[in-house]
Write a protein that holds these residues in place. Structure first.
Motif, PDB file in Angstrom:
ATOM      1  N   HIS A  81       0.854  -1.189   0.000  1.00 32.87           N
ATOM      2  CA  HIS A  81       0.000   0.000   0.000  1.00 32.87           C
ATOM      3  C   HIS A  81       0.892   1.241   0.000  1.00 32.87           C
ATOM      4  O   HIS A  81       1.799   1.364   0.815  1.00 32.87           O
ATOM      5  N   ILE A  82       0.630   2.175  -0.883  1.00 36.90           N
ATOM      6  CA  ILE A  82       1.473   3.373  -0.999  1.00 36.90           C
ATOM      7  C   ILE A  82       1.525   4.154   0.305  1.00 36.90           C
ATOM      8  O   ILE A  82       2.553   4.768   0.630  1.00 36.90           O
ATOM      9  N   PHE A  83       0.458   4.128   1.083  1.00 34.24           N
ATOM     10  CA  PHE A  83       0.427   4.861   2.348  1.00 34.24           C
ATOM     11  C   PHE A  83       1.529   4.344   3.273  1.00 34.24           C
ATOM     12  O   PHE A  83       2.343   5.114   3.795  1.00 34.24           O
ATOM     13  N   GLU A  84       1.579   3.021   3.485  1.00 29.37           N
ATOM     14  CA  GLU A  84       2.599   2.450   4.364  1.00 29.37           C
ATOM     15  C   GLU A  84       3.982   2.532   3.738  1.00 29.37           C
ATOM     16  O   GLU A  84       4.970   2.832   4.422  1.00 29.37           O
ATOM     17  N   LYS A  85       4.073   2.272   2.437  1.00 28.76           N
ATOM     18  CA  LYS A  85       5.383   2.288   1.775  1.00 28.76           C
ATOM     19  C   LYS A  85       6.018   3.679   1.865  1.00 28.76           C
ATOM     20  O   LYS A  85       7.162   3.823   2.301  1.00 28.76           O
ATOM     21  N   THR A 145      -0.243   9.928  -6.451  1.00 23.62           N
ATOM     22  CA  THR A 145       0.355  11.162  -5.923  1.00 23.62           C
ATOM     23  C   THR A 145       1.407  10.862  -4.853  1.00 23.62           C
ATOM     24  O   THR A 145       1.710  11.725  -4.027  1.00 23.62           O
ATOM     25  N   THR A 146       1.965   9.656  -4.888  1.00 23.33           N
ATOM     26  CA  THR A 146       2.930   9.206  -3.871  1.00 23.33           C
ATOM     27  C   THR A 146       2.358   9.456  -2.473  1.00 23.33           C
ATOM     28  O   THR A 146       3.001  10.009  -1.590  1.00 23.33           O
ATOM     29  N   ALA A 147       1.116   9.040  -2.327  1.00 22.46           N
ATOM     30  CA  ALA A 147       0.340   9.190  -1.087  1.00 22.46           C
ATOM     31  C   ALA A 147      -0.153  10.620  -0.905  1.00 22.46           C
ATOM     32  O   ALA A 147      -0.968  11.090  -1.692  1.00 22.46           O
ATOM     33  N   THR A 148       0.366  11.371   0.065  1.00 20.91           N
ATOM     34  CA  THR A 148      -0.333  12.529   0.622  1.00 20.91           C
ATOM     35  C   THR A 148      -0.539  13.697  -0.335  1.00 20.91           C
ATOM     36  O   THR A 148       0.406  14.235  -0.902  1.00 20.91           O
ATOM     37  N   VAL A 149      -1.816  14.093  -0.447  1.00 22.24           N
ATOM     38  CA  VAL A 149      -2.195  15.341  -1.131  1.00 22.24           C
ATOM     39  C   VAL A 149      -2.480  16.408  -0.074  1.00 22.24           C
ATOM     40  O   VAL A 149      -2.142  17.575  -0.237  1.00 22.24           O
TER      41      VAL A 149
END
Length: 601
Positions: free
Chosen positions: A232-236, A382-386
């Protein structure tokens, strides 16, 4: 601060931190062990050498199909040292899902975790002309008798122990470029086949930079629990950022044991999805319900005090009156500390949360009991955080303030559009889909509807593709309704129905633990969960709870009929994605008869 290519990041940190702990992980005997930064760096180089010896070239795509493990992270960074690309797969993925990624990304080598992943990968290998080699992390995995090509990870890393492979890795480390492709993250495919999101090292380095500006409270004194899947991109992205900051990572291998491991580790940081905090909230409420009248009053007063202190004063940059401040610190040292200690977050600094809508009620409650949630919004693309909550001045009801150096605007159909250096390069092997994902002026189309506040915050309303239009022409946002309903402890899962229908209905999976207690207390007999779910008294009780929850909805948004389901939606049945989102199309097909019954006159 300098931000480094992932291929060199750990080695630079090893020179700085030396024998300090980089990773903590569990052995098979449930004992936690530590790995220093120097050891982490050495293992990465050995693995990188073995990859080079195997003739993995810069730009090659490598598969990884595993639970979270220390070896997972070692493999990631070894690939980056070779300028190779990692394509992660969820540990729960089926053979067909693995086969799709293997074929789409042209994966010749795949690293697998445990027996389940090995068995599935071996099945894919037997049918795929592309997949040539399986490398197994867990030494307890039993290889197929006829399998002569797979190798255990510990044996694999010895194969490159020679001067030629070391020279090749060192040469590649000198040729690292920010434009190198780092990962291909496959979307969960809720509305079609998965798409491979291409993220470069520049994308990750920019993400580090903007998080450094926003998240001012974390440092290399912190300890982060790696709990969500590294697929998951969030954890990665979060774990990579923590490593960039010199933060120790505790790797939780088995998601079902998080309640145990979190108490053992007592992390100061942990990224998570809203469902985790919903469970925490339900557990606290259950304890309070059985408490004495005095304890209940004290708890309610502590929450009121915490809400005033943290949200009305501290969050607004104001000094709280002495009476409120004194009461808050007394409650912080007693009630709040006890609650957090039971959960295992008594040393908590803050906890990023994203991936799905978080109920305002639960968010406000957690902030009030001094559990600082940093709620945010982002995508793989978006490599996670917007956007996410700043340290102060956040607004409950939003998904936080837009990250520094990102541009966000609202397009047609209230779609959130994003431009910036964290936005993906494109979708792998899908030029048409890549072109369609961007506007003429270069903004990425998120597919999410929302609006912007005067304070540059995002209010997220709905996935545009999920919006329902009733036969009366009214638009319904099912996620908004579902988020409100799951605040109720009796509702485990819910799928709102309403597209092209006369009114809104819902399929509900109750929390059967609470439902059985209710049945017992009210003398309702039943022989099975099917019988309990079909009981009219239970049905009417559940509908009554729903009526209370939707008191503020407009008439056309209100759920008019419900069906209680005896079994949960699961990933195995195809009703949930790997990120636990509803696959609405599958649910509509599978429960067509139950849905049709709700719309019969």
């Amino acid at each position: 601060m300098t931000y480094y290519h992932l291929g060199e990041l750990i080695h630079i940190q090893a020179r700085k931190y030396k024998n300090r702990t980089a990773l903590k992980y569990l052995l098979s005997n449930d004992k936690w062990v530590s790995m220093s930064w120097e050891e982490f760096s050495e293992k990465i180089i050995k693995t990188a050498q073995a990859m080079a010896e195997m003739q993995i070239e810069p730009g090659d795509n490598i598969g990884i199909y595993s639970q979270n493990m220390a070896k997972y992270l070692i493999t990631d960074f070894a690939a980056y040292a070779n300028r190779a690309v990692m394509a992660p797969m969820y540990a729960t993925s089926s053979p067909s899902q693995v086969e799709y990624i293997v074929n789409d990304a042209g994966i010749k080598v795949i690293f697998v975790g445990e027996q389940f992943q090995y068995n599935n990968a071996y099945k894919v290998q037997q049918e795929s002309p592309i997949l040539k080699k399986i490398i197994v992390f867990d030494r307890n995995v039993v290889l197929k008798p006829e399998d002569k090509s797979s190798i255990y990870f510990d044996d694999f890393i010895t194969t490159g122990d020679n001067s030629e492979s070391l020279a090749l890795v060192n040469a590649r480390l000198r040729q690292l470029k920010g434009s190198d492709l780092a990962t291909i993250i496959y979307t969960s495919g809720t509305t079609g086949e998965p798409k491979g999101v291409m993220l470069t090292h520049d994308n990750y380095m920019e993400a580090f930079k903007i998080h450094e500006t926003r998240l001012t409270r974390c440092s290399d004194k912190d300890l982060s629990m790696c709990f969500l899947p590294l697929t998951h991109i969030f954890e990665k992205a979060w774990t990579y950022y923590c490593l960039c900051k010199g933060i120790t990572i505790a790797v939780n291998r088995d998601p079902t044991k998080i309640q145990q491991t979190i108490k053992q580790i007592r992390p100061t940081l942990m990224s998570n999805v809203p469902r985790f905090w919903e469970k925490v909230y339900d557990g606290i409420q259950q304890e309070i319900e059985t408490a004495s009248r005095t304890l209940k009053w004290l708890f309610e007063d502590s929450v009121r005090t915490g809400r005033k202190y943290n949200l009305m004063y501290k969050n607004q940059g104001k000094r709280a009156p002495a009476s409120i401040a004194v009461k808050f610190f007394l409650y912080k040292l007693t009630i709040f500390h006890l609650i957090k200690k039971v959960i295992g977050i008594d040393r908590g600094n803050f906890f990023p949360v994203a991936g799905a809508p978080l109920s305002d009620k639960i968010n406000e409650f957690m902030q009030s009991i001094d559990v600082r949630l940093v709620y945010g919004y982002g995508l793989s693309e978006t490599t996670a955080t917007v956007s996410c909550f700043p340290e102060k001045g956040f607004t409950i009801g939003t998904v936080g303030k837009i990250m520094p150096e990102l541009e966000v605007k609202i397009g047609e159909n209230n779609e959130i559009l994003v431009k910036g250096k964290t936005v993906m390069k494109g979708y792998y092997n899908k030029p048409a889909e890549t072109a369609a994902a961007f506007t003429a002026d270069g903004f990425f189309r998120t597919g999410d509807a929302g609006k912007l506040t005067e304070n540059n915050e995002i209010i997220l309303t709905e996935r545009i593709k999920d919006l329902y239009k009733t036969s009366n022409g009214k638009y319904i946002a099912p996620q908004m309704i579902e988020t409100r309903m799951t605040e109720d402890k009796f509702i485990e899962q819910i799928a709102v129905i309403g597209d092209k229908r006369k009114f809104v209905s819902a399929l509900i999976v109750p929390n059967f633990e609470y439902l059985r207690l209710y049945a017992q207390e009210h003398g309702i007999s039943y022989g099975s969960v099917e019988e309990l779910a079909g009981n009219k008294v239970i049905h009417d009780y559940m509908f009554g709870r729903i009526e209370l929850l939707q008191a503020q909805f407009t008439s056309y948004e209100k759920i008019k009929k419900i069906t209680l389901l005896p079994h949960p939606f699961t990933m195995e049945s195809g009703e949930l994605t790997n990120t636990l989102k509803l696959r609405r199309k599958i649910i509509l097909q599978r429960y067509a008869d139950e849905i049709d019954k709700m719309y019969k006159e």
